[in-house]
Motif scaffolding. Sequence first.
Motif, PDB file in Angstrom:
ATOM      1  N   SER A 490       0.842  -1.190   0.000  1.00  0.00           N
ATOM      2  CA  SER A 490       0.000   0.000   0.000  1.00  0.00           C
ATOM      3  C   SER A 490       0.879   1.243   0.000  1.00  0.00           C
ATOM      4  O   SER A 490       1.897   1.302   0.694  1.00  0.00           O
ATOM      5  CB  SER A 490      -0.927   0.001   1.221  1.00  0.00           C
ATOM      6  N   THR A 492       0.446   5.165   0.690  1.00  0.00           N
ATOM      7  CA  THR A 492      -0.479   6.124   1.297  1.00  0.00           C
ATOM      8  C   THR A 492       0.154   7.502   1.341  1.00  0.00           C
ATOM      9  O   THR A 492       1.324   7.644   1.732  1.00  0.00           O
ATOM     10  CB  THR A 492      -0.849   5.680   2.722  1.00  0.00           C
ATOM     11  N   SER A 500     -14.708  12.266  -6.160  1.00  0.00           N
ATOM     12  CA  SER A 500     -15.511  11.069  -6.434  1.00  0.00           C
ATOM     13  C   SER A 500     -15.795  10.906  -7.920  1.00  0.00           C
ATOM     14  O   SER A 500     -15.852   9.785  -8.438  1.00  0.00           O
ATOM     15  CB  SER A 500     -16.827  11.135  -5.652  1.00  0.00           C
ATOM     16  N   MET A 503     -12.791   9.213  -9.570  1.00  0.00           N
ATOM     17  CA  MET A 503     -12.390   7.879  -9.111  1.00  0.00           C
ATOM     18  C   MET A 503     -12.710   6.800 -10.142  1.00  0.00           C
ATOM     19  O   MET A 503     -11.955   5.849 -10.318  1.00  0.00           O
ATOM     20  CB  MET A 503     -13.106   7.554  -7.798  1.00  0.00           C
ATOM     21  N   GLU A 504     -13.848   6.951 -10.860  1.00  0.00           N
ATOM     22  CA  GLU A 504     -14.235   5.930 -11.837  1.00  0.00           C
ATOM     23  C   GLU A 504     -13.369   5.960 -13.079  1.00  0.00           C
ATOM     24  O   GLU A 504     -13.327   4.991 -13.829  1.00  0.00           O
ATOM     25  CB  GLU A 504     -15.703   6.135 -12.226  1.00  0.00           C
ATOM     26  N   THR A 539      -6.123  -1.314  -6.453  1.00  0.00           N
ATOM     27  CA  THR A 539      -7.316  -0.572  -6.064  1.00  0.00           C
ATOM     28  C   THR A 539      -6.901   0.755  -5.455  1.00  0.00           C
ATOM     29  O   THR A 539      -5.727   0.951  -5.069  1.00  0.00           O
ATOM     30  CB  THR A 539      -8.147  -1.376  -5.050  1.00  0.00           C
ATOM     31  N   VAL A 540      -7.862   1.646  -5.356  1.00  0.00           N
ATOM     32  CA  VAL A 540      -7.585   2.982  -4.827  1.00  0.00           C
ATOM     33  C   VAL A 540      -8.746   3.423  -3.947  1.00  0.00           C
ATOM     34  O   VAL A 540      -9.910   3.119  -4.234  1.00  0.00           O
ATOM     35  CB  VAL A 540      -7.354   3.997  -5.977  1.00  0.00           C
ATOM     36  N   SER A 541      -8.428   4.077  -2.865  1.00  0.00           N
ATOM     37  CA  SER A 541      -9.421   4.744  -2.022  1.00  0.00           C
ATOM     38  C   SER A 541      -8.883   6.120  -1.684  1.00  0.00           C
ATOM     39  O   SER A 541      -7.677   6.290  -1.453  1.00  0.00           O
ATOM     40  CB  SER A 541      -9.693   3.935  -0.747  1.00  0.00           C
ATOM     41  N   SER A 542      -9.773   7.119  -1.670  1.00  0.00           N
ATOM     42  CA  SER A 542      -9.285   8.493  -1.505  1.00  0.00           C
ATOM     43  C   SER A 542     -10.364   9.347  -0.862  1.00  0.00           C
ATOM     44  O   SER A 542     -11.567   9.058  -0.972  1.00  0.00           O
ATOM     45  CB  SER A 542      -8.874   9.075  -2.858  1.00  0.00           C
ATOM     46  N   GLU A 543      -9.917  10.396  -0.224  1.00  0.00           N
ATOM     47  CA  GLU A 543     -10.794  11.402   0.355  1.00  0.00           C
ATOM     48  C   GLU A 543     -10.185  12.764   0.062  1.00  0.00           C
ATOM     49  O   GLU A 543      -8.974  12.979   0.305  1.00  0.00           O
ATOM     50  CB  GLU A 543     -10.939  11.190   1.859  1.00  0.00           C
ATOM     51  N   THR A 548      -4.769   9.748  -0.188  1.00  0.00           N
ATOM     52  CA  THR A 548      -5.106   8.657  -1.111  1.00  0.00           C
ATOM     53  C   THR A 548      -4.300   7.423  -0.738  1.00  0.00           C
ATOM     54  O   THR A 548      -3.143   7.533  -0.307  1.00  0.00           O
ATOM     55  CB  THR A 548      -4.809   9.053  -2.564  1.00  0.00           C
ATOM     56  N   THR A 551      -3.477   0.421  -3.339  1.00  0.00           N
ATOM     57  CA  THR A 551      -3.140  -0.903  -2.825  1.00  0.00           C
ATOM     58  C   THR A 551      -2.894  -1.844  -3.992  1.00  0.00           C
ATOM     59  O   THR A 551      -3.755  -2.012  -4.858  1.00  0.00           O
ATOM     60  CB  THR A 551      -4.269  -1.463  -1.945  1.00  0.00           C
TER      61      THR A 551
END
Length: 584
Positions: A490, A492, A500, A503-504, A539-543, A548, A551
């Motif tokens: 990961s 970070t 958002s 993200m797609e 994969t990715v996750s973010s705010e 961000t 992974t």
Amino acid sequence: MNKAAGNKVPQMRRAILRRVLLVPFLILMMVCTTLVYYFATYSREQVEEKLRSTALGHSRLIDEFLSERASDLRFAADSKSLSQLSSQEQLAALFQRLQSKSDTFFDLGVFDKSGKHLAYVGPYDLAGKDYSGEAWFKAVQEMHIYISDVFLGYRNYPHFIIAVRQEGEGGPWYLRATINTMAFNDLVESVRIGRTGEVYLVNRQGIFQTKPRSGGKLMEKDPNFQAYKGAGPGVSSFAAGDYLAGRYLYAACKLERTGWILVVRQQALDAYAPLAKAVLLAAGMIIAGGAVVVVMAYILATGLASRLAMADIEKRQMKTQLIIAGKLAEIGEMSAGLAHEINNPLQVMRSEQMMIEDLLTDLETNKQDPETMRLIRESVKQSCLQIERCGKITQGLLSFARKNEISPEQIKLQEFLPQVVEMIEHRAQLENIRVVQELDTELPPITGDPNQLQQVFLNLFNNAIGAMEEKGNGEIRIKSQRENAFATVSVTDNGCGISSENMEKIFLPFFTTKQPGQGTGLGLSTAYGIVKGMGGDITVSSEVNAGTVFTVRLPLSAKTAEKADLKTGTKEGTDNGEHAASVG
């Protein structure tokens, strides 16, 4: 077509034939089988209906024939008296009139009430014989018209008679005519059905009244009588017989006039021969058509498989070119940091060079000064170190940019990731970004191409730095650990994050959130393709304004993972972060 494409063509061809041809071919076979089944059922019904209609029509014909002959004889008896017919001349004239209507009358005789033969016209010498004990004479005494079964009688030859009873002044008397057996047989057997079809008559006990074509004699019992002895006034049809010895189709009908049973019989093989021929012809056409379809499908599938194989090769080539383009984009983004990285050693080398020149000048004036010699040695040493440093920087850059063949090998991430970090470490220091590495030192190796994997993580690190350029005091945390059969890495950051709506589209080619001229949009799409090609996932996750997390999950080498399991066992409660190291 190259060797790789040639190896894929048979596999693609088989897949196309299975998916495109097999299902329609099975459906076609089901449709054809259904049509053949209903056609066979319809044809069988037609064969049976033909036998039934033949039996019904022929039974009516024979009933009509017997009724007409009985009516002729009845009319003859009504037109003459016993005394007149007792005259040989009168009886002969009557016989001629009867034969003019039907040549099936064979002879004619007159009998008194006691059964004595008063007069006779025919080829036998029967006048004067006593028939009082004959079965037909006893039967005609009970009815006005009687038609006998076939019997031998005095002439000892199979025949049957039609007799009528007439009432006179002296009591009843009788007129009897014999029917020509040969002519009657011709009448019964006049119907021809196929090669083995036949029509014959049996009485109530199953005794042949006419001779069947397939064998058997008059007045013998039909061995197959049990199959149709229960025939009623209507027409019944059925199949009987052994499949090995010969199976027959029957249609049976009882005659109204005599109670005889008219039998229409035909061998099943003969009756169904046109049906079998049609079915075989249809099957042959289906097989031939199917063979043509298979051959054409094979040819088309081969051509299509070849084109698909070439398209796959072109796709791989485009993927390789995309990876190279991604490398070039990364090099462009790294160029500024590399310029600073190389410039610093060059400045140090320049300063050392000037110092060496000054020291050499001092040495010329004072040849015995040991301190000057020490300083010269230090300067030379420092120059060598800086040259080596520049060489490592340029070698790393060239190694990354060079177009290499894919060569999978075992990679230890705990050793590989720090090497990649070194390439962006100086840029991170310039941006006041701290890089923290939490690496599992006992992580089993993975299998992959080092150059491609370097490109994946280099892109993620550069993106993380880019997300924190304007923030300052940022942090990149790199963590590796094992999750079942996968190694998870990961990356970070606490940068600006990703919205958002973006993200797609983050992994789509040519999509970038950077300013125009600062990004190509190839980095993440290339990294995504490389990781997927290795059998992993990214994969990715973010705010937004929080950070961000990217992974990367990569499959462990099966053998090494198994060895690691046997060596370490299951360690519950162990935290991989205990082995982490921090790099500022």
